[in-house]
Scaffold this motif. Structure first.
Motif, PDB file in Angstrom:
ATOM      1  N   MET A  96       0.710  -1.067  -0.607  1.00 22.56           N
ATOM      2  CA  MET A  96       0.285   0.317  -0.170  1.00 22.56           C
ATOM      3  C   MET A  96       1.142   1.069  -0.064  1.00 22.56           C
ATOM      4  O   MET A  96       1.968   1.036   0.679  1.00 22.56           O
ATOM      5  CB  MET A  96      -0.807  -0.490   1.143  1.00 22.56           C
ATOM      6  N   LYS A  97       0.721   1.905  -0.921  1.00 22.76           N
ATOM      7  CA  LYS A  97       1.452   3.067  -0.706  1.00 22.76           C
ATOM      8  C   LYS A  97       0.665   4.414   0.354  1.00 22.76           C
ATOM      9  O   LYS A  97       0.133   4.347   0.217  1.00 22.76           O
ATOM     10  CB  LYS A  97       1.545   3.575  -2.246  1.00 22.76           C
ATOM     11  N   ASN A  98       1.579   5.163  -0.239  1.00 20.02           N
ATOM     12  CA  ASN A  98       1.302   6.558   0.632  1.00 20.02           C
ATOM     13  C   ASN A  98      -0.036   7.698   0.667  1.00 20.02           C
ATOM     14  O   ASN A  98      -0.822   8.060   1.152  1.00 20.02           O
ATOM     15  CB  ASN A  98       2.217   7.577   0.927  1.00 20.02           C
ATOM     16  N   ALA A  99      -0.147   7.483  -0.742  1.00 22.24           N
ATOM     17  CA  ALA A  99      -1.676   8.360  -1.489  1.00 22.24           C
ATOM     18  C   ALA A  99      -2.399   7.323  -1.569  1.00 22.24           C
ATOM     19  O   ALA A  99      -3.413   7.773  -1.049  1.00 22.24           O
ATOM     20  CB  ALA A  99      -0.466   8.260  -3.297  1.00 22.24           C
ATOM     21  N   GLU A 100      -2.290   5.866  -1.522  1.00 20.64           N
ATOM     22  CA  GLU A 100      -3.770   5.555  -1.030  1.00 20.64           C
ATOM     23  C   GLU A 100      -3.697   5.403   0.775  1.00 20.64           C
ATOM     24  O   GLU A 100      -4.841   5.041   0.713  1.00 20.64           O
ATOM     25  CB  GLU A 100      -3.150   3.664  -0.873  1.00 20.64           C
TER      26      GLU A 100
ATOM     27  N   ASP B 146      -6.229  -2.683  12.548  1.00 20.40           N
ATOM     28  CA  ASP B 146      -6.419  -3.890  12.917  1.00 20.40           C
ATOM     29  C   ASP B 146      -6.260  -4.497  12.233  1.00 20.40           C
ATOM     30  O   ASP B 146      -5.418  -6.296  12.681  1.00 20.40           O
ATOM     31  CB  ASP B 146      -8.052  -4.350  13.366  1.00 20.40           C
ATOM     32  N   ALA B 147      -7.313  -4.857  10.717  1.00 20.19           N
ATOM     33  CA  ALA B 147      -7.153  -6.255   9.655  1.00 20.19           C
ATOM     34  C   ALA B 147      -5.573  -6.636   9.387  1.00 20.19           C
ATOM     35  O   ALA B 147      -5.625  -7.590   9.614  1.00 20.19           O
ATOM     36  CB  ALA B 147      -7.618  -5.783   8.813  1.00 20.19           C
ATOM     37  N   GLU B 148      -4.503  -5.633   9.315  1.00 18.46           N
ATOM     38  CA  GLU B 148      -3.133  -5.896   8.750  1.00 18.46           C
ATOM     39  C   GLU B 148      -2.658  -6.488  10.179  1.00 18.46           C
ATOM     40  O   GLU B 148      -1.581  -7.723  10.287  1.00 18.46           O
ATOM     41  CB  GLU B 148      -2.687  -4.396   8.271  1.00 18.46           C
TER      42      GLU B 148
ATOM     43  N   GLN C 196      -0.780 -14.255  11.911  1.00 17.04           N
ATOM     44  CA  GLN C 196      -1.634 -15.086  11.554  1.00 17.04           C
ATOM     45  C   GLN C 196       0.085 -15.258  10.412  1.00 17.04           C
ATOM     46  O   GLN C 196       0.269 -16.679  10.173  1.00 17.04           O
ATOM     47  CB  GLN C 196      -2.044 -15.224  10.609  1.00 17.04           C
ATOM     48  N   MET C 197       0.417 -14.468   9.153  1.00 16.40           N
ATOM     49  CA  MET C 197       1.439 -14.215   8.572  1.00 16.40           C
ATOM     50  C   MET C 197       2.602 -15.117   9.570  1.00 16.40           C
ATOM     51  O   MET C 197       3.538 -15.748   9.003  1.00 16.40           O
ATOM     52  CB  MET C 197       2.096 -14.045   8.243  1.00 16.40           C
ATOM     53  N   LYS C 198       2.936 -14.543  10.763  1.00 16.73           N
ATOM     54  CA  LYS C 198       3.905 -15.393  11.355  1.00 16.73           C
ATOM     55  C   LYS C 198       4.169 -16.640  11.857  1.00 16.73           C
ATOM     56  O   LYS C 198       5.070 -17.203  12.230  1.00 16.73           O
ATOM     57  CB  LYS C 198       4.593 -14.003  12.612  1.00 16.73           C
ATOM     58  N   ILE C 199       2.738 -16.834  12.501  1.00 16.42           N
ATOM     59  CA  ILE C 199       2.959 -18.730  12.850  1.00 16.42           C
ATOM     60  C   ILE C 199       2.874 -19.654  11.867  1.00 16.42           C
ATOM     61  O   ILE C 199       3.470 -20.878  11.517  1.00 16.42           O
ATOM     62  CB  ILE C 199       1.371 -18.359  13.280  1.00 16.42           C
TER      63      ILE C 199
ATOM     64  N   ILE D  81       5.872 -10.394   4.915  1.00 13.38           N
ATOM     65  CA  ILE D  81       6.432  -9.823   6.584  1.00 13.38           C
ATOM     66  C   ILE D  81       6.556  -9.058   6.785  1.00 13.38           C
ATOM     67  O   ILE D  81       5.950  -7.570   7.460  1.00 13.38           O
ATOM     68  CB  ILE D  81       7.084 -11.390   7.045  1.00 13.38           C
ATOM     69  N   LYS D  82       7.529  -8.754   6.281  1.00 14.63           N
ATOM     70  CA  LYS D  82       8.804  -6.783   5.987  1.00 14.63           C
ATOM     71  C   LYS D  82       7.459  -6.040   5.422  1.00 14.63           C
ATOM     72  O   LYS D  82       7.880  -4.748   6.039  1.00 14.63           O
ATOM     73  CB  LYS D  82       9.819  -6.960   4.934  1.00 14.63           C
ATOM     74  N   GLN D  83       7.065  -6.641   3.962  1.00 11.10           N
ATOM     75  CA  GLN D  83       6.545  -5.145   3.699  1.00 11.10           C
ATOM     76  C   GLN D  83       5.368  -5.151   4.186  1.00 11.10           C
ATOM     77  O   GLN D  83       5.118  -3.748   4.358  1.00 11.10           O
ATOM     78  CB  GLN D  83       6.124  -6.018   2.165  1.00 11.10           C
ATOM     79  N   LEU D  84       4.256  -6.604   5.058  1.00  9.65           N
ATOM     80  CA  LEU D  84       2.861  -5.836   6.073  1.00  9.65           C
ATOM     81  C   LEU D  84       3.443  -5.442   7.327  1.00  9.65           C
ATOM     82  O   LEU D  84       2.533  -4.331   7.588  1.00  9.65           O
ATOM     83  CB  LEU D  84       2.784  -7.314   6.192  1.00  9.65           C
ATOM     84  N   ARG D  85       4.473  -5.385   7.404  1.00 10.30           N
ATOM     85  CA  ARG D  85       4.940  -4.139   8.880  1.00 10.30           C
ATOM     86  C   ARG D  85       5.281  -3.521   8.515  1.00 10.30           C
ATOM     87  O   ARG D  85       4.863  -2.203   9.117  1.00 10.30           O
ATOM     88  CB  ARG D  85       6.728  -4.661   9.140  1.00 10.30           C
ATOM     89  N   ARG D  86       5.973  -3.139   6.689  1.00  5.89           N
ATOM     90  CA  ARG D  86       5.843  -1.324   6.870  1.00  5.89           C
ATOM     91  C   ARG D  86       5.078  -0.892   6.521  1.00  5.89           C
ATOM     92  O   ARG D  86       4.368   0.633   6.457  1.00  5.89           O
ATOM     93  CB  ARG D  86       6.488  -0.760   5.741  1.00  5.89           C
TER      94      ARG D  86
END
Length: 66
Positions: free
Chosen positions: A1-5, A19-21, A27-30, A43-48
């Motif tokens: 997801m970009k900053n503009a979004e 909350d959803a992310e 769940q992805m880590k598990i 995982i890195k992309q989701l954290r960011r």
């Protein structure tokens, strides 16, 4: 997801996405601990993405308080 979004979302949508992310990340880590993911860089992309969402929320709260 970009900053503009991220900036295009309203505050309620931002809170829901955080909350959803966050649930998705845990769940992805598990899943990754049980069996390796095809692309562990997700995982890195989701954290960011979560950090971007939280940053935008914090900025909006600061603007509201001033």
């Amino acid at each position: 997801m970009k900053n503009a979004e991220v900036k295009g979302l309203n505050t309620k949508e931002l809170r829901e996405r955080v909350d959803a992310e966050t649930v998705s990340l845990s769940q992805m880590k598990i899943n990754h601990s049980i069996s390796p993911l095809d692309n562990p860089a997700k995982i890195k992309q989701l954290r960011r993405t979560i950090a971007r969402l939280k940053t935008e929320l914090h900025q909006r709260e600061q603007q509201t308080n001033n």
